[in-house]
Write a protein that holds these residues in place. Structure first.
Motif, PDB file in Angstrom:
ATOM      1  N   LEU A  90       0.831  -1.206   0.000  1.00  0.00           N
ATOM      2  CA  LEU A  90       0.000   0.000   0.000  1.00  0.00           C
ATOM      3  C   LEU A  90       0.866   1.257   0.000  1.00  0.00           C
ATOM      4  CD1 LEU A  90      -2.798  -1.016   2.546  1.00  0.00           C
ATOM      5  CD2 LEU A  90      -3.072  -0.633   0.088  1.00  0.00           C
ATOM      6  N   PHE A  91       1.932   1.273   0.797  1.00  0.00           N
ATOM      7  CA  PHE A  91       2.848   2.421   0.803  1.00  0.00           C
ATOM      8  C   PHE A  91       3.478   2.625  -0.584  1.00  0.00           C
ATOM      9  CE2 PHE A  91       3.341   2.060   5.567  1.00  0.00           C
ATOM     10  CZ  PHE A  91       2.943   3.352   5.842  1.00  0.00           C
ATOM     11  N   ILE A  92       3.899   1.537  -1.208  1.00  0.00           N
ATOM     12  CA  ILE A  92       4.553   1.626  -2.516  1.00  0.00           C
ATOM     13  C   ILE A  92       3.625   2.257  -3.544  1.00  0.00           C
ATOM     14  CG2 ILE A  92       5.389   0.212  -4.461  1.00  0.00           C
ATOM     15  CD1 ILE A  92       6.563  -1.703  -2.281  1.00  0.00           C
ATOM     16  N   ASN A  93       2.337   1.968  -3.440  1.00  0.00           N
ATOM     17  CA  ASN A  93       1.366   2.466  -4.420  1.00  0.00           C
ATOM     18  C   ASN A  93       0.585   3.681  -3.931  1.00  0.00           C
ATOM     19  OD1 ASN A  93       1.369   0.342  -6.721  1.00  0.00           O
ATOM     20  ND2 ASN A  93       1.317  -0.896  -4.854  1.00  0.00           N
ATOM     21  N   ALA A  94       0.994   4.274  -2.800  1.00  0.00           N
ATOM     22  CA  ALA A  94       0.233   5.365  -2.200  1.00  0.00           C
ATOM     23  C   ALA A  94       0.238   6.607  -3.095  1.00  0.00           C
ATOM     24  CB  ALA A  94       0.801   5.714  -0.829  1.00  0.00           C
ATOM     25  N   ASP A  95      -0.957   7.010  -3.538  1.00  0.00           N
ATOM     26  CA  ASP A  95      -1.089   8.235  -4.317  1.00  0.00           C
ATOM     27  C   ASP A  95      -2.187   9.127  -3.742  1.00  0.00           C
ATOM     28  OD1 ASP A  95      -3.329   6.788  -4.970  1.00  0.00           O
ATOM     29  OD2 ASP A  95      -2.937   6.720  -7.126  1.00  0.00           O
ATOM     30  N   SER A  96      -2.616   8.846  -2.499  1.00  0.00           N
ATOM     31  CA  SER A  96      -3.627   9.662  -1.832  1.00  0.00           C
ATOM     32  C   SER A  96      -3.527   9.430  -0.333  1.00  0.00           C
ATOM     33  CB  SER A  96      -5.027   9.291  -2.319  1.00  0.00           C
ATOM     34  OG  SER A  96      -5.384   7.986  -1.874  1.00  0.00           O
ATOM     35  N   VAL A  98      -5.889   8.431   1.479  1.00  0.00           N
ATOM     36  CA  VAL A  98      -6.631   7.197   1.777  1.00  0.00           C
ATOM     37  C   VAL A  98      -5.674   6.010   1.824  1.00  0.00           C
ATOM     38  CG1 VAL A  98      -8.396   5.591   0.958  1.00  0.00           C
ATOM     39  CG2 VAL A  98      -8.786   8.062   0.796  1.00  0.00           C
ATOM     40  N   TYR A  99      -4.773   5.939   0.841  1.00  0.00           N
ATOM     41  CA  TYR A  99      -3.779   4.871   0.833  1.00  0.00           C
ATOM     42  C   TYR A  99      -2.884   4.948   2.066  1.00  0.00           C
ATOM     43  CZ  TYR A  99      -4.301   2.624  -3.762  1.00  0.00           C
ATOM     44  OH  TYR A  99      -4.742   1.869  -4.820  1.00  0.00           O
ATOM     45  N   LEU A 100      -2.449   6.162   2.409  1.00  0.00           N
ATOM     46  CA  LEU A 100      -1.553   6.323   3.551  1.00  0.00           C
ATOM     47  C   LEU A 100      -2.247   5.937   4.854  1.00  0.00           C
ATOM     48  CD1 LEU A 100       0.220   9.697   2.666  1.00  0.00           C
ATOM     49  CD2 LEU A 100       1.169   7.391   2.519  1.00  0.00           C
ATOM     50  N   LEU A 101      -3.502   6.337   5.011  1.00  0.00           N
ATOM     51  CA  LEU A 101      -4.248   5.965   6.211  1.00  0.00           C
ATOM     52  C   LEU A 101      -4.426   4.455   6.296  1.00  0.00           C
ATOM     53  CD1 LEU A 101      -6.956   8.782   6.155  1.00  0.00           C
ATOM     54  CD2 LEU A 101      -5.301   8.412   7.990  1.00  0.00           C
ATOM     55  N   ALA A 102      -4.760   3.826   5.172  1.00  0.00           N
ATOM     56  CA  ALA A 102      -4.946   2.377   5.159  1.00  0.00           C
ATOM     57  C   ALA A 102      -3.634   1.653   5.456  1.00  0.00           C
ATOM     58  CB  ALA A 102      -5.497   1.936   3.807  1.00  0.00           C
ATOM     59  N   ALA A 103      -2.545   2.140   4.865  1.00  0.00           N
ATOM     60  CA  ALA A 103      -1.240   1.512   5.078  1.00  0.00           C
ATOM     61  C   ALA A 103      -0.818   1.604   6.536  1.00  0.00           C
ATOM     62  CB  ALA A 103      -0.190   2.167   4.177  1.00  0.00           C
TER      63      ALA A 103
END
Length: 395
Positions: A90-96, A98-103
């Motif tokens: 998730l961190f590698i693909n984080a572009d928002s 939302v991704y950072l919170l989920a990761a």
């Protein structure tokens, strides 16, 4: 019975795995400024991304903290590694955000699970060196994650991905190797019942726990501040844009803490706590001076001194209570201790992040530091009063 060779191999693997989990936990710190610049979010969102990690970690401690006592150590270590592998993706693909919170949420739950099971497995494997390794490995892991991430962000390509690719590779290897460990506990029934959140503080340990809390809260609140807002503070106060600063500060605080833990490992808990309270108050006071004078070198001096207080305060708090519980009460006592600790780690930083939107980061830091100093001074007073009471009782 574990042979000497396999015991050494097991200890090495377990320590490296602890280092990996804690390195991953601090790796985002130097990247927060990059994320803010790229995704354009506020300091409040930054502390939310930080805070969701601690809250998820708390949830894991409250629910699956004792699961390995029922299912065995290896399956739970493997599950924690799998969760953290998904978090790295998730961190590698984080572009928002939302991704950072989920990761961070997934990473927090994985780290909470791993903290419980790896600590237990280290003690199972070596009762003599296990406690020391349990204290030092997390500090060294956080230091290597923060500093290593900062170096990669500053000098290597793909700054928001490379550190996670490295950690991902390590975790995949560990997920394969974990099955070579010798299982240290037998599977027993009651796994589902163990998931119910419970906290228990033995009556004989309650007074010591509350006496330890002011210093312990200050210690963990300092850690939360350095893991979330400190890089932004340095940028605002000094104008420095180096990504090494954030990771460097985390490394300085945690390595200083590790030095303190190792140096005072044989000292009485009350003496360690008194010294740590003084060092905490001095370090945080110097941090305020560094902010007002925009002195980068003083930031690091203050971080070293505060780091001594951080490590000693943590070790002294644990040692002041853990011996007061009977064997079957220790898990409940330590769960309660860590729940209070991680609340202190995330809640003050979340409040500070929101206050910084209204008052600015520098003014918010002044207030935050003042509270930490008051807690440290209060802890020192409590320890001196307790020592005086003991002396009067002995007389």
């Amino acid at each position: 019975m574990i042979s000497v060779i396999s015991q050494r191999s097991s200890l090495t693997f377990l320590v490296i795995t602890v280092l990996t989990f804690l390195a991953a936990s601090s790796a985002p710190t130097p990247l927060y400024q990059v994320y803010q610049d790229n995704l354009h979010f506020s300091a409040a969102m930054l502390t939310a991304i930080f805070g969701v990690y601690a809250l998820s970690l708390l949830a894991a401690l409250l629910t699956v903290g004792s699961l390995s006592d029922y299912l065995g150590r290896k399956p739970v270590i493997f599950a924690a590694l799998l969760l953290n592998i998904v978090a790295m993706l998730l961190f590698i693909n984080a572009d928002s955000t939302v991704y950072l919170l989920a990761a961070r949420a997934l990473q927090g739950f994985a780290t909470g699970t791993a903290t419980a099971v790896l600590s237990a497995t280290l003690l199972d494997t070596d009762r003599v060196r296990g406690p020391m390794l349990n204290s030092l490995a997390p500090m060294l892991g956080m230091a290597s994650g923060g500093l290593g991430s900062g170096l990669l962000v500053e000098y290597a390509p793909r700054p928001t991905q490379l550190i996670y690719f490295i950690l991902l590779g390590l975790m995949m290897l560990q997920a394969v190797y974990v099955w070579r460990l010798s299982e240290t506990v037998s599977r027993i029934p009651g796994a589902l019942k163990s998931l119910a959140p419970t906290l228990h503080v033995p009556s004989q340990a309650r007074r010591a726990l509350w006496l330890a809390m002011p210093l312990n809260v200050a210690v963990w609140a300092l850690g939360g501040f350095f893991s979330s807002l400190a890089p932004s503070l340095v940028r605002v106060a000094t104008g420095s844009t180096s990504h090494l600063i954030g990771g460097g500060l985390v490394a300085v605080v945690t390595l200083s803490g590790a030095v303190m833990i190792y140096s005072l490992r044989n000292r009485a808990a009350d003496k360690v706590m008194r010294l740590s309270a003084v060092l905490m108050a001095i370090g945080v006071s110097l941090l305020l001076v560094a902010v007002q004078t925009a002195s980068l070198w003083l930031f690091f001096v203050a971080s070293v001194i505060a780091g001594f207080g951080f490590g000693g305060g943590f070790m002294g708090s644990v040692r002041s209570i853990v011996g007061l519980a009977l064997p079957h009460e220790r898990a409940g006592l330590m769960s309660a201790f860590y729940v209070l600790s991680y609340l202190a780690f995330c809640v003050p930083a979340l409040v500070a992040g929101n206050l910084s939107r209204v008052f600015g980061l520098v003014v918010t830091t002044d207030g935050y530091a003042a509270v930490l100093i008051l807690l440290a001074v209060g802890a020192l007073g409590g320890q001196l009063w307790q020592g005086s009471a003991r002396s009067r009782a002995a007389a």
